[in-house]
Design an enzyme around this catalytic site. Structure first.
Site, mmCIF file in Angstrom:
data_model
loop_
_atom_site.group_PDB
_atom_site.id
_atom_site.type_symbol
_atom_site.label_atom_id
_atom_site.label_comp_id
_atom_site.label_asym_id
_atom_site.label_seq_id
_atom_site.Cartn_x
_atom_site.Cartn_y
_atom_site.Cartn_z
ATOM 1 N N SER A 18 43.585 29.761 64.056
ATOM 2 C CA SER A 18 44.084 28.525 63.451
ATOM 3 C C SER A 18 44.191 28.589 61.939
ATOM 4 O O SER A 18 44.796 27.713 61.331
ATOM 5 C CB SER A 18 43.175 27.347 63.849
ATOM 6 O OG SER A 18 41.832 27.586 63.452
ATOM 7 N N ASP A 163 40.648 58.978 36.489
ATOM 8 C CA ASP A 163 39.597 59.035 37.498
ATOM 9 C C ASP A 163 39.870 57.941 38.521
ATOM 10 O O ASP A 163 40.968 57.399 38.581
ATOM 11 C CB ASP A 163 38.210 58.890 36.854
ATOM 12 C CG ASP A 163 38.114 57.673 35.948
ATOM 13 O OD1 ASP A 163 38.708 56.628 36.303
ATOM 14 O OD2 ASP A 163 37.473 57.753 34.888
ATOM 15 N N HIS A 166 39.741 53.982 36.247
ATOM 16 C CA HIS A 166 40.429 53.628 35.006
ATOM 17 C C HIS A 166 41.939 53.777 35.201
ATOM 18 O O HIS A 166 42.424 54.863 35.505
ATOM 19 C CB HIS A 166 39.942 54.505 33.845
ATOM 20 C CG HIS A 166 38.501 54.309 33.536
ATOM 21 N ND1 HIS A 166 37.513 55.148 33.999
ATOM 22 C CD2 HIS A 166 37.866 53.338 32.821
ATOM 23 C CE1 HIS A 166 36.334 54.727 33.574
ATOM 24 N NE2 HIS A 166 36.519 53.625 32.865
#
Length: 218
Positions: A18, A163, A166
Site C-alpha cells: 500500500s 579512491d 572522494h
C-alpha cells in the site's frame, strides 16, 4: 517537433504494497505477479517494492497471517498450514527467491525491472527517534545482484578517480545539490538560511520537491 508516437510508449507496472501501489497491501510472496506477467510487453517497466508485510515467520501455523516469508536469503522453503485457507499445506519461499522468480519472468518477456527498497517507516512513531535498517533493503540488493545487475558501474567509477569515497567535482556537486534541495523542500529551520533558489536546484537530474511538501514556504 519530435514525433511522440514514433516509438511505442512503455507501460509502467507497479507491484507493491500500500505504500506504492493503489489497492496494494499485500506482500512479495503471494504469487500475484502473474497478473502483470500476463500483460507485460517488451520495453515495459516493472517496479517491485514490498517488505512491509513480509516480516515474521510462517511458524507456528496458528499465528501465520498468510503473509510472512520463509526466513532466509537463499532458496529455503517453509511448509506451513495457513488456517484461513482450508488448512491446506503451502510452501512459503524467501523474499529474495520471490523477487528473483518474478523478475526472471518479466525480463524474459523483454521488460525492464527495478527492485526498490521498502519505503521507510516513521522513526518517531514512539516519541523518540529510533531507526533500524530493514532487512528487506538487503534482500532487494541481494536479489538485484543475483539477477546480474546493475549492468554497468562505468559512470560511477569515473567519478571516483582517487579512491572509494572522494568524488570528482561533478558528482560532489550532485550530492551537495541534492542535500540542499532536501533542505529547501523540507521543514527543518535550517532551510531558512539557505540562499539557493529552489528553481536552480530542481530539474531533470534531481527532480522537484515532493508533493507532500508543496505547501512549505520556499
Amino acid at each position: 517537433m519530435p514525433d511522440l508516437f514514433a516509438h511505442p510508449i512503455p507501460t509502467i507496472f507497479l507491484a507493491g504494497d500500500s505504500t506504492e501501489a493503489p489497492g496494494g497491501g499485500r506482500n512479495g510472496t503471494e504469487g500475484r505477479f502473474q497478473a502483470i506477467a500476463d500483460l507485460v510487453k517488451p520495453g515495459d517497466w516493472v517496479i517491485i517494492e514490498f517488505g512491509h508485510n513480509d516480516g515474521g515467520s510462517p511458524y507456528p501455523a496458528s499465528s501465520d497471517i498468510g503473509r510472512a516469508d520463509c526466513p532466509g536469503a537463499e532458496n529455503e522453503t517453509c511448509p506451513t498450514v495457513y488456517s484461513n485457507k482450508s488448512y491446506k499445506t503451502e510452501i512459503a519461499q524467501t523474499y529474495p527467491t520471490c523477487l528473483i522468480n518474478a523478475s526472471t519472468i518479466f525480463l524474459s518477456k523483454g521488460a525492464k525491472v527495478i527492485l526498490s527498497s521498502p519505503a521507510p517507516s516513521n522513526p518517531w512513531e514512539k516519541g523518540n527517534y529510533s531507526y533500524t535498517p530493514s532487512i528487506f533493503n538487503y534482500y532487494s540488493s541481494l536479489a538485484t545482484t543475483e539477477l546480474g545487475g546493475p549492468k554497468s558501474g562505468g559512470i560511477v567509477n569515473e567519478n571516483y578517480p582517487m579512491d572509494h569515497m572522494h568524488t570528482e567535482p561533478y558528482l560532489g556537486d550532485v550530492v551537495a545539490r541534492s542535500f540542499v534541495l532536501g533542505l529547501k523542500c523540507g521543514t527543518a529551520p535550517l532551510a531558512g538560511l539557505v540562499m539557493n533558489a529552489t528553481s536552480r536546484l530542481e530539474g531533470e537530474l534531481l527532480g522537484t520537491c515532493l508533493s507532500v511538501n508543496e505547501t512549505v514556504p520556499i
